[in-house]
Structure formats: C-alpha cells, structure tokens
Design a protein around this motif. Structure first.
Motif, mmCIF file in Angstrom:
data_model
loop_
_atom_site.group_PDB
_atom_site.id
_atom_site.type_symbol
_atom_site.label_atom_id
_atom_site.label_comp_id
_atom_site.label_asym_id
_atom_site.label_seq_id
_atom_site.Cartn_x
_atom_site.Cartn_y
_atom_site.Cartn_z
ATOM 1 N N ILE A 191 0.836 -1.205 0.000
ATOM 2 C CA ILE A 191 0.000 0.000 0.000
ATOM 3 C C ILE A 191 0.869 1.252 0.000
ATOM 4 O O ILE A 191 0.618 2.200 -0.758
ATOM 5 C CB ILE A 191 -0.947 -0.009 1.228
ATOM 6 C CG1 ILE A 191 -1.988 -1.130 1.080
ATOM 7 C CG2 ILE A 191 -1.632 1.339 1.400
ATOM 8 C CD1 ILE A 191 -2.888 -1.311 2.281
ATOM 9 N N ALA A 214 1.075 4.168 -2.825
ATOM 10 C CA ALA A 214 0.785 5.554 -2.417
ATOM 11 C C ALA A 214 1.907 6.478 -2.872
ATOM 12 O O ALA A 214 1.665 7.633 -3.247
ATOM 13 C CB ALA A 214 0.600 5.625 -0.901
ATOM 14 N N LYS A 263 -10.414 -10.593 3.104
ATOM 15 C CA LYS A 263 -10.997 -9.591 2.223
ATOM 16 C C LYS A 263 -10.268 -9.595 0.884
ATOM 17 O O LYS A 263 -9.068 -9.818 0.824
ATOM 18 C CB LYS A 263 -10.876 -8.210 2.871
ATOM 19 C CG LYS A 263 -11.663 -8.078 4.157
ATOM 20 C CD LYS A 263 -11.596 -6.676 4.709
ATOM 21 C CE LYS A 263 -10.210 -6.336 5.185
ATOM 22 N NZ LYS A 263 -10.149 -5.022 5.853
ATOM 23 N N SER A 264 -11.006 -9.328 -0.175
ATOM 24 C CA SER A 264 -10.431 -9.280 -1.515
ATOM 25 C C SER A 264 -9.354 -8.196 -1.598
ATOM 26 O O SER A 264 -9.582 -7.044 -1.221
ATOM 27 C CB SER A 264 -11.551 -8.973 -2.516
ATOM 28 O OG SER A 264 -11.019 -8.400 -3.683
ATOM 29 N N VAL A 311 -10.607 -5.441 -4.093
ATOM 30 C CA VAL A 311 -11.575 -4.481 -3.549
ATOM 31 C C VAL A 311 -10.885 -3.582 -2.528
ATOM 32 O O VAL A 311 -11.142 -2.374 -2.466
ATOM 33 C CB VAL A 311 -12.792 -5.210 -2.935
ATOM 34 C CG1 VAL A 311 -13.768 -4.199 -2.338
ATOM 35 C CG2 VAL A 311 -13.505 -6.044 -3.992
ATOM 36 N N LYS A 337 -10.753 0.466 -2.498
ATOM 37 C CA LYS A 337 -11.279 1.227 -1.362
ATOM 38 C C LYS A 337 -10.213 2.144 -0.785
ATOM 39 O O LYS A 337 -10.458 3.326 -0.545
ATOM 40 C CB LYS A 337 -11.751 0.262 -0.272
ATOM 41 C CG LYS A 337 -12.933 -0.597 -0.660
ATOM 42 C CD LYS A 337 -14.197 0.165 -0.530
ATOM 43 C CE LYS A 337 -15.391 -0.747 -0.706
ATOM 44 N NZ LYS A 337 -16.634 0.024 -0.660
ATOM 45 N N VAL A 338 -9.029 1.576 -0.528
ATOM 46 C CA VAL A 338 -7.980 2.333 0.152
ATOM 47 C C VAL A 338 -7.573 3.557 -0.671
ATOM 48 O O VAL A 338 -7.392 4.649 -0.136
ATOM 49 C CB VAL A 338 -6.758 1.434 0.427
ATOM 50 C CG1 VAL A 338 -5.551 2.267 0.862
ATOM 51 C CG2 VAL A 338 -7.094 0.409 1.498
ATOM 52 N N PHE A 339 -7.456 3.380 -1.982
ATOM 53 C CA PHE A 339 -7.018 4.492 -2.828
ATOM 54 C C PHE A 339 -8.185 5.220 -3.502
ATOM 55 O O PHE A 339 -7.972 6.095 -4.331
ATOM 56 C CB PHE A 339 -6.019 3.988 -3.881
ATOM 57 C CG PHE A 339 -4.714 3.560 -3.266
ATOM 58 C CD1 PHE A 339 -3.835 4.508 -2.767
ATOM 59 C CD2 PHE A 339 -4.394 2.222 -3.140
ATOM 60 C CE1 PHE A 339 -2.641 4.127 -2.171
ATOM 61 C CE2 PHE A 339 -3.208 1.833 -2.551
ATOM 62 C CZ PHE A 339 -2.322 2.782 -2.058
ATOM 63 N N ASP A 340 -9.390 4.824 -3.130
ATOM 64 C CA ASP A 340 -10.592 5.451 -3.693
ATOM 65 C C ASP A 340 -10.533 5.480 -5.220
ATOM 66 O O ASP A 340 -10.738 6.528 -5.852
ATOM 67 C CB ASP A 340 -10.785 6.861 -3.132
ATOM 68 C CG ASP A 340 -12.257 7.271 -3.152
ATOM 69 O OD1 ASP A 340 -13.108 6.408 -3.435
ATOM 70 O OD2 ASP A 340 -12.556 8.452 -2.895
ATOM 71 N N GLU A 390 -18.804 2.312 -11.598
ATOM 72 C CA GLU A 390 -18.512 2.891 -10.286
ATOM 73 C C GLU A 390 -17.897 1.774 -9.447
ATOM 74 O O GLU A 390 -18.412 0.670 -9.386
ATOM 75 C CB GLU A 390 -19.793 3.436 -9.640
ATOM 76 C CG GLU A 390 -19.559 4.502 -8.572
ATOM 77 C CD GLU A 390 -18.854 4.015 -7.331
ATOM 78 O OE1 GLU A 390 -17.990 4.726 -6.803
ATOM 79 O OE2 GLU A 390 -19.166 2.891 -6.879
ATOM 80 N N THR A 436 -16.630 1.751 -6.033
ATOM 81 C CA THR A 436 -16.430 1.778 -4.574
ATOM 82 C C THR A 436 -17.711 1.641 -3.761
ATOM 83 O O THR A 436 -17.632 1.478 -2.545
ATOM 84 C CB THR A 436 -15.766 3.115 -4.156
ATOM 85 O OG1 THR A 436 -16.596 4.206 -4.565
ATOM 86 C CG2 THR A 436 -14.388 3.264 -4.786
ATOM 87 N N GLU A 437 -18.868 1.727 -4.410
ATOM 88 C CA GLU A 437 -20.108 1.764 -3.613
ATOM 89 C C GLU A 437 -20.971 0.531 -3.884
ATOM 90 O O GLU A 437 -20.472 -0.554 -4.091
ATOM 91 C CB GLU A 437 -20.897 3.046 -3.943
ATOM 92 C CG GLU A 437 -20.131 4.304 -3.648
ATOM 93 C CD GLU A 437 -21.006 5.553 -3.723
ATOM 94 O OE1 GLU A 437 -22.117 5.494 -4.284
ATOM 95 O OE2 GLU A 437 -20.567 6.593 -3.208
ATOM 96 N N ASP A 476 -8.636 10.033 -8.179
ATOM 97 C CA ASP A 476 -8.108 11.378 -8.434
ATOM 98 C C ASP A 476 -6.603 11.448 -8.194
ATOM 99 O O ASP A 476 -5.929 12.316 -8.742
ATOM 100 C CB ASP A 476 -8.833 12.404 -7.563
ATOM 101 C CG ASP A 476 -10.271 12.580 -8.014
ATOM 102 O OD1 ASP A 476 -10.551 12.350 -9.211
ATOM 103 O OD2 ASP A 476 -11.119 12.915 -7.181
ATOM 104 N N GLY A 477 -6.075 10.513 -7.378
ATOM 105 C CA GLY A 477 -4.652 10.608 -7.071
ATOM 106 C C GLY A 477 -3.848 9.379 -7.418
ATOM 107 O O GLY A 477 -2.654 9.305 -7.111
#
Lengths: 116, 338
Positions: free
Chosen positions: B58, B62, B81-82, B85, B89-92, B120, B122-123, B253-254
């Motif tokens: 991670i 980053a 956990k996958s 996924v 999630k962590v990096f959106d 989409e 993340t949701e 975005d990042g």
C-alpha cells in the motif's frame, strides 16, 4: 405433510447466538467522529461508504459522505438492555444516528462483515 | 530515453508472475523509460504477512501513484478480504474503465464493437456492510451516494469528451430500486446537463444485457453502478473475445492501477502457457495514462500484427507459443524494420 417453509426451516442448524456489539450509523457534517468508551461498548472502527477511515491509513483523496458506520464492540458480556443504555447515552452526547444494528456471533462466528 | 516513470509492479499469484514478466519485456522494449518497483499481493502473501495486501505494498503504491497488476484470486465465502476491492477502497479508485473493442483477428459474429464501460468502483453492494440479522436472514446494504454517483458520471463524460466519444448511457434498475438506482440516475442526468455536446440517455440493466448480445454496435459509453458494472463488463469482454483480451483500469483522483480482469489460473502456474494480452493491453492503457502515446501505439500495432500472423500466439487463440515466446514475437515485431 409439512409445508415447504417448514421443510426448509427444519434444515436450519441450531446455533448459539451471542450479542457482542452494535453497528451505529451516525450522520454528521463534522468529519470522522471521535468516541470515548460508552458504557460497556468501545469503538473498534469507523467506515465511510464501506471504507475504513479510523483507525489507520486514509487516502487524502477519499470521498466521504455524511454517514458513518461506527462499530462498537462490547468490552464485557452484555444484554439487550445494555444496548438501550448505550443508545440513550450516545443520543445524550449529541450524536444523530439513522440506525443501529446489533452484532451477534453464531456459534462463535461473527454474523457481520469487516470494513475494507 | 524520455521522462522516467516509477511504476509499482504487482505480479500477483498463479500465472501472474510469468504474465507480468512477459508484459514487462514488451513494455521495456517499447522505448519508454520505466523503473519498476515490485511488491507482493494476493494469496501468496498470507503466510508471509497474514494478509492479501501488505501495508508495504500500500505504501509503495501511495508513493508511486501508478501500478500495473497481475491476476489475483479472491477466496469465496468467509475468510480474507479481496485484495482487489481493498485496493479500490484504500485508494478510492472510483472509476473502473473497461474498454471492449473488437480485435480484428479474433473472429466474432459482429462487425463492430467499441464500448467503454465506466463502472462505479467503490459503492453499491460492495460497501462491505453485511449482517446476519437473524439466524435465518442475511442482509447486505446497497449504498449509493449522490457524490459518488455524480463523480463517476462526471468522470465518464470528461473521458468521453477528451476521447471524441459521442454517446453515454446510464445503466440502472431505477424502476424497481427507486431510491438507490434512482439517485444514481438523477446524478447522471444532472451531470449530463454540463455536456450538451454528448448525447445521453438511460437503459434498464436487463434490457441492456439483451441489447448488448443482439446489437452491441449501438452502444458507445456506458456508466454503471458497481454490481451491474461487474457483470456487464464481463459480458462485454465475452463479446469481443473473452477475458484473455479484457483490460481494466482502476482510476482515482490521485492514483491509478491497471490490471487484467481474469483470474490467476493457478493450474497453469509455471507452465508459461497463458495469454498475457489482457495485462499487456492494460499496460498499453497505463502508457496512455502516463502520456506515452508513441510507446503505447507501437506495442498495440506489434501485438495486432503478431495476432494476425498467428505464428506465435498462445493456445487460447489456436497457437502453441509460450507466454514469453508470444511476448518476444511482439518485441521482434516492434524492432523489425518497416
């Protein structure tokens, strides 16, 4: 002759159910909530849109909405009445919440998911 | 050599390492200047780190903000956990971009398919909010938010505008799930007002599936909530030749992570048998994201030529070439004089 529902239910394994915590869905515009221990419950993690935002690493780019899932785990054996006391205390502290979900284990296995 | 890019390489497990080595061979030969930093991910991490996605990995992603990922396996049912996924999630990484374009040499029943799916990421029911609410009832919350829906729609319209696409449809089931899918559709319509030059509309997900298999050429860009996107993107991959040629990008975005969407095929691990094209095409997407269009086009042209010749292709497209032989053939084609 049993109905189909009765037949299906008869296949269900009898499991020991134990109350171990509560997921609280908190609405706030003030960012990630912070909690002290409340009665017999301690906050274990907070997630937003399913992503853990406390404790640990949070991407600065992470989109957060005003609805947080806050997982409170019991620090001792608890009953349903302890949850009522907890909810009352949380409300008195000014937290606005949309829902509460009791967390149970089934034969010791969690009946609830972790956050990513 | 041009600007050096530092990219995290996540070989994954099973056939992942041999695929990623083949892909690296091709990308490095394209003239682009990339420093690869290898990190662990997937089932092989469990013994070493106790998790499918170590913190070290991670932190590296980053730092670099771009990664190329090989396949990993997600355990079914209870357990860990996958990793996929978790990364999203962590990096959106909210936009899963999944192009489905016909590769000329692969014989398919259609003349034209050129669809870009924007899923989409993340949701929806992937928010990991599940409970056994009684001893005979399991419940999963489907979480759709206005900001999350607005964001993926805006991403799709921006991408479409930048890439000369003409039409975007929102895929939903708002006739039944009026709150959740209704919100997703409302946000899409709100965003669409900002892009009057792009035709927009909506289609119910079950009808969309039928239309895709009957007449896929009618679609240009699709915007989908997470679960429908998961399913329809694989459907689209099947239309154009299967997961062996299906690239994917997870973009936030990042940060952006490019990956194959197929599994790790552990039974073939070490045999150098599998087709690396999905990861390679994901790598081509990554090069374009890094503004390395010339290198991307060079690889794409060479890959199509090798596929067209059918001399050095893998078993799934009728050949006998090993993974690395196919990659070397692409490298040779890039270096061949015109």
């Amino acid at each position: 002759m049993p109905t189909f529902t009765e037949t299906a239910k008869a296949t269900k394994k009898k499991r020991e159910i134990k109350l171990v915590g509560v997921d609280m869905y908190i609405i706030t515009e003030k960012g990630i909530p912070k909690f002290d221990d409340i009665g017999a419950f301690k906050c274990e993690f907070i997630s937003n849109r399913g992503t853990k935002v406390w404790p640990g690493f949070v991407s600065p780019d992470l989109l957060q909405v005003n609805w947080y899932r806050c997982r409170f785990m019991a620090t001792k054996d608890v009953q349903d009445a302890d949850v009522n006391t907890f909810l009352d205390a949380l409300t008195k502290k000014g937290w606005w919440w949309s829902a509460a979900q009791k967390l149970w284990t089934y034969d010791g296995e969690p009946g609830f998911s972790k956050a990513y | 050599m041009g600007t050096q890019h530092v990219v995290t390489m996540l070989p994954g497990e099973g056939t992942g390492p041999e695929i990623c080595e083949a892909v690296r061979l091709v990308i490095d030969a394209s003239g682009v200047n990339i420093k690869w930093e290898y990190e662990d991910i997937g089932l092989d991490c469990l013994d070493k780190y106790g998790t499918l996605l170590p913190d070290k990995t991670i932190q590296n992603i980053a730092k670099n903000k771009v990664a190329l990922k090989g396949p990993t396996t997600t355990p079914i049912g209870t357990g860990h956990k996958s990793a996929n996924v978790t990364l999203r999630k962590v990096f959106d990484l909210y936009a899963n971009v999944r192009p489905a374009k016909l590769i000329p040499v692969l014989k398919r029943p259609w003349d034209k398919i050129d669809i870009i799916n924007f899923r989409e990421n993340t949701e929806d029911s992937y928010a990991a909010i599940e409970h056994m609410v009684s001893d005979e009832v399991a419940q999963c919350l489907k979480v759709i938010t206005w900001p999350g829906s607005y964001r993926i729609a805006d991403f799709a319209f921006k991408w479409a505008k930048a890439n000369g696409r003409k039409k975007i449809f929102c895929v939903h089931k708002a006739n039944i799930m009026k709150m959740t899918d209704g919100l997703f559709l409302d946000a899409f319509r709100e965003v669409a007002k900002k892009y009057p030059d792009i035709e927009s509309g909506d289609i119910i997900v079950d009808n969309c599936c039928m239309q895709l298999v009957r007449n896929p050429a009618q679609f240009d860009c699709l915007v989908l909530p997470n679960l429908y996107g998961d399913i329809l993107t694989d459907l689209c991959a099947g239309l154009v030749g299967g997961l062996g040629f299906a690239p994917g990008a997870n973009v936030g975005d990042g940060c952006a992570i490019f990956e194959a969407v197929h599994g790790s095929a552990p039974k073939y691990a070490g045999m150098k048998k599998v087709n690396p094209s999905a990861v390679l095409i994901s790598g081509i997407m990554m090069l374009r994201w890094l503004k390395e269009e010339a290198a991307a086009a060079r690889i794409e042209k060479a890959m199509f030529a090798v596929l067209d010749e059918r001399k050095h292709v893998t078993y799934d497209v009728g050949g006998t070439a090993k993974t690395d032989e196919y990659a070397q053939a692409i490298v040779d084609k890039m270096h061949a004089k015109a």
